[in-house]
Design a protein around this motif. Structure first.
Motif, short mmCIF file in Angstrom:
data_model
loop_
_atom_site.label_atom_id
_atom_site.label_comp_id
_atom_site.label_asym_id
_atom_site.label_seq_id
_atom_site.Cartn_x
_atom_site.Cartn_y
_atom_site.Cartn_z
N GLY A 367 0.63 30.37 -16.35
CA GLY A 367 1.76 29.58 -16.82
C GLY A 367 1.49 28.13 -17.06
N ASP A 368 0.26 27.67 -16.88
CA ASP A 368 -0.07 26.26 -17.11
C ASP A 368 -0.37 26.02 -18.59
N VAL A 369 -0.13 24.76 -19.02
CA VAL A 369 -0.52 24.37 -20.38
C VAL A 369 -2.02 24.10 -20.37
N ALA A 370 -2.74 24.80 -21.23
CA ALA A 370 -4.20 24.74 -21.22
C ALA A 370 -4.71 23.47 -21.89
N PRO A 371 -5.78 22.90 -21.37
CA PRO A 371 -6.43 21.77 -22.04
C PRO A 371 -7.23 22.27 -23.24
N ALA A 372 -7.73 21.35 -24.05
CA ALA A 372 -8.52 21.70 -25.23
C ALA A 372 -9.70 22.57 -24.82
N GLY A 373 -9.96 23.60 -25.61
CA GLY A 373 -11.10 24.47 -25.37
C GLY A 373 -10.84 25.63 -24.45
N VAL A 374 -9.67 25.69 -23.80
CA VAL A 374 -9.36 26.76 -22.86
C VAL A 374 -8.37 27.73 -23.50
N ASP A 375 -8.71 29.01 -23.44
CA ASP A 375 -7.87 30.03 -24.05
C ASP A 375 -6.57 30.26 -23.28
N GLY A 376 -5.56 30.65 -24.03
CA GLY A 376 -4.28 31.05 -23.47
C GLY A 376 -3.42 31.61 -24.59
N GLU A 377 -2.19 31.99 -24.24
CA GLU A 377 -1.29 32.50 -25.28
C GLU A 377 -0.82 31.35 -26.15
#
Length: 539
Positions: A367-377
């Protein structure tokens, strides 16, 4: 989180007589303002040589609106239309926009199940069809379905002869101030009923505006519509044509050899539709290497399916143009779009920047907002996002607590603000606890000379949880890929052993839909999950 912005050196966001029109509030206002600004500018050309200028298009659309109005179509009247890509179809759609009707465009591949569901759910009062087209009687299907409804909708043939009337009989154009839902697009489900996506003029205008700004087309350009206009990409591209003021050639049924000749005759500068279209143009170019396929062409653009990096380089090397790929969906016509002003690295490695007005947030599994370069929905908020579904329960599940739409796609933001997709949530294969991106494996396999196209899927496996299966379409003139060759190729490309497919299936053709030719992975999963499998030699 990244919000799309217009290019710093790009055009003003205000409409003007000689420049782009980005601030229209309804589809009809955009038609009317473009016709007033450049009435003699060419707008549409078809394969029979028929042409309409922007002024002629507006005037004819008003006459068609008057004809429909005389039949009983007015503001909010639900109208279903299932029409191919031709001048009459676009006239009908904009005539309905002039009246403020509730439009339900349906792509031609849908049959009784989907069309019947749409008619019942929308309560359509009119159904417009091409009659018999491409060997199928759409009119007969519509009449049969209409007979089951009470009241039965009126079925009209809208292929060549459209109803027309006196524009003086029309009421004032429908006001878009309260932004009512005027469009319902259905997406087909695999195990449930189709989902009805609710759009307004403003959501479609926002999507098309984002595409127009990213592509930066000029009135001197010539575009093309070779995909079904009833697809969500139809109004998306039409808004770009109207906003930027360039003409488009229309291809009713895409046959690569015929389309290339048509594009040559009309000086097309931008073509495309999806990855399958890029591949078709490459195949045509390879019939005459060293000769410019379409002398005026400067750009290929499209979306709807993943773009393997190798395709970009093949197009650039052999056709001599860039590929500006984009990303959208029925629920959000435009999310990100490559630009001809982007670098090769940006065009190869991303779907472009979020389009103007789109707020993109990458959310990790926790549920965290991902930093640049990190995958997520990938989640999206902005004026181009649909107003939910016709089913309120689907709407509630589609948006998170901050109002962002859950796309179901997996990706990351690059440091340069471009969005890179790496798969879908359901395309993340979990093999012995290891997350494997199907797209990563697909991109590497596509570079093998025996591979014409490929789909990597996860299949149920008692030992592994899921095993990785590569389904490969053999390239024209190539020998079929062998399992050992696949393993060796992926090893030499540096892919970790745990990600190398345990199963290889070679097919003549991958199953695809008939709109943007997207591979239907669910069909592959169904087929190969039920097929007995014997493990090959260890990877």
């Amino acid at each position: 989180m990244v919000r799309g912005r217009p290019p710093g050196s790009g055009p003003s966001m205000e409409g003007c007589v000689s420049g782009p029109i980005y601030d229209a509030t309804t589809m009809w206002e955009l038609v009317d303002r473009r016709a007033a600004a450049t009435p003699d500018g060419l707008m549409l050309v078809d394969e029979a040589g028929r042409q309409l200028t922007f002024g002629q298009f507006r005037d004819r659309a008003e006459r068609v609106a008057a004809g429909l109005y005389a039949l009983g179509v007015g503001e909010a009247t639900p109208v279903t239309w299932q029409l191919p890509t031709r001048i009459e179809s676009i006239l009908v759609s904009m005539a309905l926009a002039r009246l403020g009707a509730l439009q339900n465009p349906i792509i031609h591949i849908y049959r009784e199940r989907e069309v019947g569901f749409a008619l019942r759910q929308t309560g359509s009062r009119f159904v417009l069809t091409p009659g018999r087209w491409k060997g199928f009687d759409f009119g007969a299907m519509a009449r049969s379905l209409a007979a089951e409804l009470d009241p039965a909708p009126m079925v009209l043939d809208a292929f060549e002869d459209l109803p027309e009337g006196d524009p003086a009989t029309l009421p004032a154009p429908a006001d878009g101030a309260d932004d009512p839902v005027r469009w319902i697009y259905y997406t087909s489900g695999t195990t449930s009923e189709p989902k009805g996506v609710r759009h307004t003029d403003k959501t479609l205008l926002a999507g098309g505006r984002g595409l127009a700004i990213a592509l930066d087309m000029a009135p001197s350009d010539v575009g093309s519509i070779a995909f079904p206009f009833a697809h969500i990409a139809g109004p998306d591209y039409l808004v770009t044509v109207l906003a930027s003021g360039f003409p488009a050639v229309l291809v009713e049924s895409f046959v690569p050899t015929d389309a290339v000749e048509f594009y040559r005759r009309n000086g097309v500068t931008m073509a495309g539709g999806s990855t399958a279209f890029y591949q078709a143009f490459l195949a045509e170019q390879r019939k005459a290497p060293g000769q410019k396929l379409i002398p005026t062409l400067r750009l290929l653009s499209g979306g709807g399916a993943a773009k393997p990096p190798e395709i970009y380089y093949e197009v650039q090397r052999e056709i001599g143009v860039k590929v500006a790929h984009g990303y959208g969906m029925t629920e959000i016509p435009m999310i990100a779009q490559g630009s001809p002003h982007d670098s090769d690295d940006q065009l190869v490695g991303s779907e472009g920047k979020p389009v103007f007005g789109a707020e993109v947030r990458i959310v990790t599994a926790d549920g965290d907002v991902a930093p640049a370069g990190v995958d997520g929905e990938v989640r999206v908020k902005g004026p181009m996002v649909c107003k939910g579904y016709t089913d309120p329960e689907l709407t509630a599940a589609a948006f998170d607590e901050d109002g962002f739409f859950r796309t179901g796609d997996v990706g990351h933001m690059r440091p340069d603000g471009h969005l890179t997709l790496t798969g879908r949530l359901k395309d993340v294969i979990i093999r012995k606890g290891e997350n494997i991106s199907a797209k990563e494996v697909e991109d590497l396999l596509y570079s093998h000379p025996s591979v014409g196209d490929v789909a990597v899927i996860g299949l149920p496996d008692r030992e592994r949880g899921e095993r990785v299966c590569a389904v490969v379409e053999t390239a024209a003139g190539a020998a079929p890929l062998r399992f050992d060759d696949m393993v060796g190729h992926l090893r030499s490309a540096g892919l970790m052993v745990q990600k190398i497919p345990e199963q290889l299936e070679v097919v003549d053709a991958l199953p695809r839909n008939e709109t943007l030719r997207k591979v239907l992975k669910y069909k592959l999963r169904e087929e190969y999950a039920a097929k007995p499998w014997t493990p090959a030699a260890s990877c």
